[in-house]
Design a protein around this motif. Structure first.
Motif: not given
Length: 122
Positions: A64-85
């Motif tokens: 969607g339009e808010q890619k950074i917000a989605v990255m933060k959710i994916v990073k937190e929910a999956l326990g990934l590093g910022l680059k992987d998210a």
């Protein structure tokens, strides 16, 4: 490479690496994960109607339009590093997580969609 080495690598691989391997196998051998899922279901009798699934695959259809917000959710929910998210979100449509319980999958879907992404549960 033998089977044990491959299994050891798969056990240590990140979600992003596994996603890339699946895509490479699909391209190289002309198969799709849908065909593999049917084959894994004993050749294909679909589950009976009314039978409730107990494991879901969460797919990111769009960031969607808010890619950074989605990255933060994916990073937190999956326990990934910022680059992987970031790589996973940039690769959308992509699989975020497989084998999730319904409540967990719905929770992740809600969080990502509130951040502006689009999720499909399979």
């Amino acid at each position: 490479m033998n089977k044990d080495t491959l299994l050891e690598w798969l056990d240590k691989a990140t979600t992003l690496e596994l996603n890339e391997v699946v895509k490479a196998i699909e391209e190289k051998f002309g198969v799709s994960t849908a065909a593999v899922a049917v084959a894994g279901n004993g050749g294909g009798a679909p589950t009976e109607l009314g039978e409730e699934k107990d494991a879901f695959t969460v797919m990111l259809a769009s960031a969607g339009e808010q890619k950074i917000a989605v990255m933060k959710i994916v990073k937190e929910a999956l326990g990934l590093g910022l680059k992987d998210a970031k790589d996973l979100v940039d690769a959308a449509p992509s699989t975020l997580k497989e084998g999730m319980k319904k409540a967990e999958a719905d929770d992740l879907k809600k969080k990502v969609e509130e951040a502006g992404g689009k999720i499909e549960l399979k």
